[in-house]
Enzyme design. Structure first.
Site, PDB file in Angstrom:
ATOM      1  N   GLU A  46       0.823  -1.222   0.000  1.00 55.95           N
ATOM      2  CA  GLU A  46       0.000   0.000   0.000  1.00 55.95           C
ATOM      3  C   GLU A  46       0.855   1.270   0.000  1.00 55.95           C
ATOM      4  OE1 GLU A  46      -0.285  -2.651   1.885  1.00 55.95           O
ATOM      5  OE2 GLU A  46      -2.313  -3.068   2.542  1.00 55.95           O
ATOM      6  N   CYS A  69      -3.093  -3.737   7.007  1.00 55.64           N
ATOM      7  CA  CYS A  69      -2.787  -3.966   8.423  1.00 55.64           C
ATOM      8  C   CYS A  69      -2.979  -2.696   9.238  1.00 55.64           C
ATOM      9  CB  CYS A  69      -1.356  -4.469   8.570  1.00 55.64           C
ATOM     10  SG  CYS A  69      -0.167  -3.297   7.955  1.00 55.64           S
ATOM     11  N   CYS A  79      -0.581   0.127   7.544  1.00 56.89           N
ATOM     12  CA  CYS A  79      -1.005   0.699   6.265  1.00 56.89           C
ATOM     13  C   CYS A  79      -2.292   1.509   6.357  1.00 56.89           C
ATOM     14  CB  CYS A  79      -1.188  -0.416   5.231  1.00 56.89           C
ATOM     15  SG  CYS A  79       0.372  -1.232   4.894  1.00 56.89           S
ATOM     16  N   ARG A 179      11.159 -25.691  -6.363  1.00 57.87           N
ATOM     17  CA  ARG A 179      12.162 -25.455  -5.316  1.00 57.87           C
ATOM     18  C   ARG A 179      12.504 -23.971  -5.203  1.00 57.87           C
ATOM     19  NH1 ARG A 179      16.834 -30.006  -6.484  1.00 57.87           N
ATOM     20  NH2 ARG A 179      15.590 -31.842  -5.933  1.00 57.87           N
ATOM     21  N   THR A 191      18.160 -40.790   1.627  1.00 58.50           N
ATOM     22  CA  THR A 191      18.167 -40.198   0.279  1.00 58.50           C
ATOM     23  C   THR A 191      19.527 -39.565  -0.004  1.00 58.50           C
ATOM     24  OG1 THR A 191      15.785 -39.884   0.225  1.00 58.50           O
ATOM     25  CG2 THR A 191      17.067 -38.393  -1.143  1.00 58.50           C
ATOM     26  N   ASP A 195      21.304 -41.230  -3.062  1.00 64.11           N
ATOM     27  CA  ASP A 195      21.253 -40.441  -4.311  1.00 64.11           C
ATOM     28  C   ASP A 195      22.293 -39.323  -4.364  1.00 64.11           C
ATOM     29  OD1 ASP A 195      19.071 -42.024  -4.689  1.00 64.11           O
ATOM     30  OD2 ASP A 195      17.575 -40.427  -4.566  1.00 64.11           O
ATOM     31  N   ARG A 287      10.358 -43.008   3.877  1.00 63.38           N
ATOM     32  CA  ARG A 287      10.169 -42.939   5.337  1.00 63.38           C
ATOM     33  C   ARG A 287       9.821 -41.530   5.780  1.00 63.38           C
ATOM     34  NH1 ARG A 287      14.042 -45.151   9.773  1.00 63.38           N
ATOM     35  NH2 ARG A 287      12.431 -44.049  10.939  1.00 63.38           N
ATOM     36  N   THR A 290       6.302 -40.622   4.763  1.00 58.54           N
ATOM     37  CA  THR A 290       5.353 -41.328   5.633  1.00 58.54           C
ATOM     38  C   THR A 290       5.243 -40.640   6.990  1.00 58.54           C
ATOM     39  OG1 THR A 290       5.843 -43.366   4.463  1.00 58.54           O
ATOM     40  CG2 THR A 290       4.819 -43.595   6.630  1.00 58.54           C
TER      41      THR A 290
HETATM   42  N1  LIG Z   1      11.338 -40.536  -6.634  1.00 54.49           N
HETATM   43  C1  LIG Z   1      11.392 -39.629  -5.685  1.00 54.49           C
HETATM   44  O1  LIG Z   1      10.667 -38.644  -5.683  1.00 54.49           O
HETATM   45  C2  LIG Z   1      12.382 -39.815  -4.560  1.00 54.49           C
HETATM   46  C3  LIG Z   1      12.752 -38.707  -3.791  1.00 54.49           C
HETATM   47  C4  LIG Z   1      13.648 -38.908  -2.728  1.00 54.49           C
HETATM   48  C5  LIG Z   1      14.128 -40.176  -2.487  1.00 54.49           C
HETATM   49  N2  LIG Z   1      13.760 -41.219  -3.270  1.00 54.49           N
HETATM   50  C6  LIG Z   1      14.258 -42.574  -2.993  1.00 54.49           C
HETATM   51  O2  LIG Z   1      13.850 -42.952  -1.685  1.00 54.49           O
HETATM   52  C7  LIG Z   1      14.807 -43.874  -1.169  1.00 54.49           C
HETATM   53  C8  LIG Z   1      15.161 -43.450   0.246  1.00 54.49           C
HETATM   54  O3  LIG Z   1      14.015 -43.498   1.045  1.00 54.49           O
HETATM   55  P1  LIG Z   1      14.063 -44.107   2.507  1.00 54.49           P
HETATM   56  O4  LIG Z   1      12.681 -44.251   2.956  1.00 54.49           O
HETATM   57  O5  LIG Z   1      14.952 -45.294   2.489  1.00 54.49           O
HETATM   58  O6  LIG Z   1      14.850 -43.028   3.341  1.00 54.49           O
HETATM   59  P2  LIG Z   1      14.640 -41.465   3.626  1.00 54.49           P
HETATM   60  O7  LIG Z   1      13.202 -41.193   3.845  1.00 54.49           O
HETATM   61  O8  LIG Z   1      15.400 -40.663   2.622  1.00 54.49           O
HETATM   62  O9  LIG Z   1      15.443 -41.332   5.002  1.00 54.49           O
HETATM   63  C9  LIG Z   1      14.928 -41.982   6.126  1.00 54.49           C
HETATM   64  C10 LIG Z   1      15.880 -41.826   7.276  1.00 54.49           C
HETATM   65  O10 LIG Z   1      15.859 -40.476   7.751  1.00 54.49           O
HETATM   66  C11 LIG Z   1      16.107 -40.495   9.136  1.00 54.49           C
HETATM   67  N3  LIG Z   1      15.040 -39.802   9.869  1.00 54.49           N
HETATM   68  C12 LIG Z   1      15.250 -38.978  10.917  1.00 54.49           C
HETATM   69  N4  LIG Z   1      14.105 -38.528  11.408  1.00 54.49           N
HETATM   70  C13 LIG Z   1      13.114 -39.046  10.658  1.00 54.49           C
HETATM   71  C14 LIG Z   1      11.705 -38.942  10.710  1.00 54.49           C
HETATM   72  N5  LIG Z   1      11.060 -38.182  11.615  1.00 54.49           N
HETATM   73  N6  LIG Z   1      10.979 -39.642   9.805  1.00 54.49           N
HETATM   74  C15 LIG Z   1      11.587 -40.409   8.871  1.00 54.49           C
HETATM   75  N7  LIG Z   1      12.936 -40.551   8.780  1.00 54.49           N
HETATM   76  C16 LIG Z   1      13.702 -39.873   9.669  1.00 54.49           C
HETATM   77  C17 LIG Z   1      16.158 -41.961   9.560  1.00 54.49           C
HETATM   78  O11 LIG Z   1      17.525 -42.373   9.590  1.00 54.49           O
HETATM   79  P3  LIG Z   1      18.374 -42.198  10.950  1.00 54.49           P
HETATM   80  O12 LIG Z   1      17.628 -42.953  11.996  1.00 54.49           O
HETATM   81  O13 LIG Z   1      19.713 -42.705  10.656  1.00 54.49           O
HETATM   82  O14 LIG Z   1      18.347 -40.747  11.195  1.00 54.49           O
HETATM   83  C18 LIG Z   1      15.476 -42.664   8.429  1.00 54.49           C
HETATM   84  O15 LIG Z   1      15.892 -43.998   8.248  1.00 54.49           O
HETATM   85  C19 LIG Z   1      16.003 -43.848  -2.096  1.00 54.49           C
HETATM   86  O16 LIG Z   1      15.987 -45.019  -2.864  1.00 54.49           O
HETATM   87  C20 LIG Z   1      15.749 -42.649  -2.958  1.00 54.49           C
HETATM   88  O17 LIG Z   1      16.263 -42.841  -4.264  1.00 54.49           O
HETATM   89  C21 LIG Z   1      12.901 -41.069  -4.297  1.00 54.49           C
END
Ligand SMILES: NC(=O)c1ccc[n+]([C@@H]2O[C@H](COP(=O)([O-])OP(=O)(O)OC[C@H]3O[C@@H](n4cnc5c(N)ncnc54)[C@H](OP(=O)(O)O)[C@@H]3O)[C@@H](O)[C@H]2O)c1
Length: 352
Positions: A46, A69, A79, A179, A191, A195, A287, A290
């Site tokens: 504004e 605001c 403003c 990003r 990851t 990767d 992970r 999830t």
């Molecule tokens: N296509 C796609 O879009 C894409 C993108 C990214 C990755 N990927 C693939 O995904 C695979 C990896 O996935 P992933 O499930 O094995 O591992 P991730 O999700 O990359 O990492 C998981 C790790 O992070 C740590 N962590 C710490 N705090 C956490 C929390 N609150 N929740 C979850 N994890 C936590 C844990 O290890 P610590 O206990 O040692 O801390 C856990 O084992 C690779 O193959 C990669 O190529 C694909």
């Protein structure tokens, strides 16, 4: 209002975590001044529009996508008094400001000063543009977008962990542009180990702050996320940071609590919020996706689907965990966009 929204978008991402706001002053059917909030802590839309209009602001109608605001507990002057002093004739706002110190008070203060003021023009679009700001105010945490690249059968890597590349260069560029619009990007340590991504915007704009969840601090100093590009924060639960930190490579190491699912995500989001992160992109792996979904900490999903079938029971999918027991327990999504990106499909959806 459409022009005000277009101006507001010019503030992305530099104004974050402040809202994106544009203002247009119209008099006699002619635009006499325009402004937008260009950077965090900087002047609001504004006063910029009023300064550009000069004397012509007197008698003009101000169109602004967010309620002006009226509170003083912030870096910039309010403003509403500026609009009153300039002598605008009417104020039309897109939507109300959810900030508890504003929320209707801005419009009431204008009316009290004799200036008719309304809200609710292109309201949905105005609220959508500032969803991150609304989340910050209402939930006290950054806005979280989960992004994954998957095959049609939902796999995000092969059973051996190969994920390069599931989607096309066009889809990956779209991901890099996303990003560049956000403040930070987060991945799990697996990851990084599998990767070795750079997690930059690949020249598509500003590089986001990079964030790694790494409970035991396993990240190797040679990891590209610590070397190529901008700033990185590694969250860990390790207590013995002496000798290992607080700096490791180009990164800052922050300690947070550990929960059953891994590092405490609410604490991580709180710490990122304190660092000025208003928008966060969660980019894997399975992970981490999830954990965020199960904790109810995802606001939006961007799923790129490649016309491929990977198969393999051990191949990760982008959402695993215990899963819903019944259909009514499934997480319901609201589709906002389905579009082809090169040979792939982009599906965008909102969560409640
Ligand atoms: N296509 C796609 O879009 C894409 C993108 C990214 C990755 N990927 C693939 O995904 C695979 C990896 O996935 P992933 O499930 O094995 O591992 P991730 O999700 O990359 O990492 C998981 C790790 O992070 C740590 N962590 C710490 N705090 C956490 C929390 N609150 N929740 C979850 N994890 C936590 C844990 O290890 P610590 O206990 O040692 O801390 C856990 O084992 C690779 O193959 C990669 O190529 C694909």
């Amino acid at each position: 209002m459409r022009r005000a929204l277009a101006l507001a978008r010019r503030g992305r991402p530099a104004a974050s975590p402040n809202p994106f706001v544009g203002c247009v002053l119209v008099k006699g059917g002619r635009v006499v001044g325009e402004g937008w909030h260009a950077r965090f802590g900087g002047p609001h839309a504004e006063p910029m529009a009023l300064a550009r209009a000069g004397k012509a602001a007197r008698g003009a109608t101000a169109y602004v996508n967010l309620e002006p605001c009226c509170h003083t507990k912030k870096k910039t002057p309010p403003c509403v008094p500026a609009l009153v002093r300039a002598g605008v004739r009417r104020v039309v706002a897109g939507c109300l400001d959810p900030h508890p110190l504003v929320s209707g008070r801005g419009l009431r203060a204008l009316r009290k000063a004799g200036i008719p003021a309304t809200a609710g023009v292109l309201e949905e679009e105005c609220e959508r543009l500032n969803r991150p700001f609304f989340t910050l105010i209402r939930k006290g945490r950054p806005y979280v977008i989960l992004k994954a690249a998957a095959s049609l059968d939902g796999r995000i890597a092969t059973a051996c962990g190969d994920a390069k590349w599931i989607t096309s260069p066009e889809a990956r560029s779209e991901g890099h542009r996303l990003r560049a619009r956000l403040d930070a990007i987060l991945v799990g340590i697996e990851t990084v180990l599998k990767d070795d991504p750079k997690l930059t915007a690949h020249g598509e704009g500003r590089d986001p702050l990079r964030v790694v969840l790494d409970t035991r601090l396993r990240i190797p100093p040679s990891a590209r996320v610590l070397r190529d590009g901008g700033r990185t924060v590694v969250f860990t639960a390790r207590e013995d940071l002496r000798g290992r930190g607080p700096r490791r490579g180009a990164a800052v190491v922050r300690r947070v609590r550990r929960t059953k699912a891994g590092l405490d995500l609410r604490e991580v989001l709180g710490a990122l919020g304190e660092m000025g992160v208003g928008t966060l992109l969660v980019e894997g792996g399975a992970r981490v996706h999830t954990s965020f979904l199960e904790a109810g900490l995802v606001d939006e999903i961007w799923l790129f689907l490649a016309p491929k079938l990977i198969g393999g029971a051990a191949a990760p999918t982008f959402f695993e965990g215990r899963g819903a027991r019944r259909m009514r327990d499934a997480i319901a999504l609201g589709l906002t966009e389905v579009r082809r990106v090169g040979p792939d499909l982009l599906i965008r959806a909102l969560l409640d």
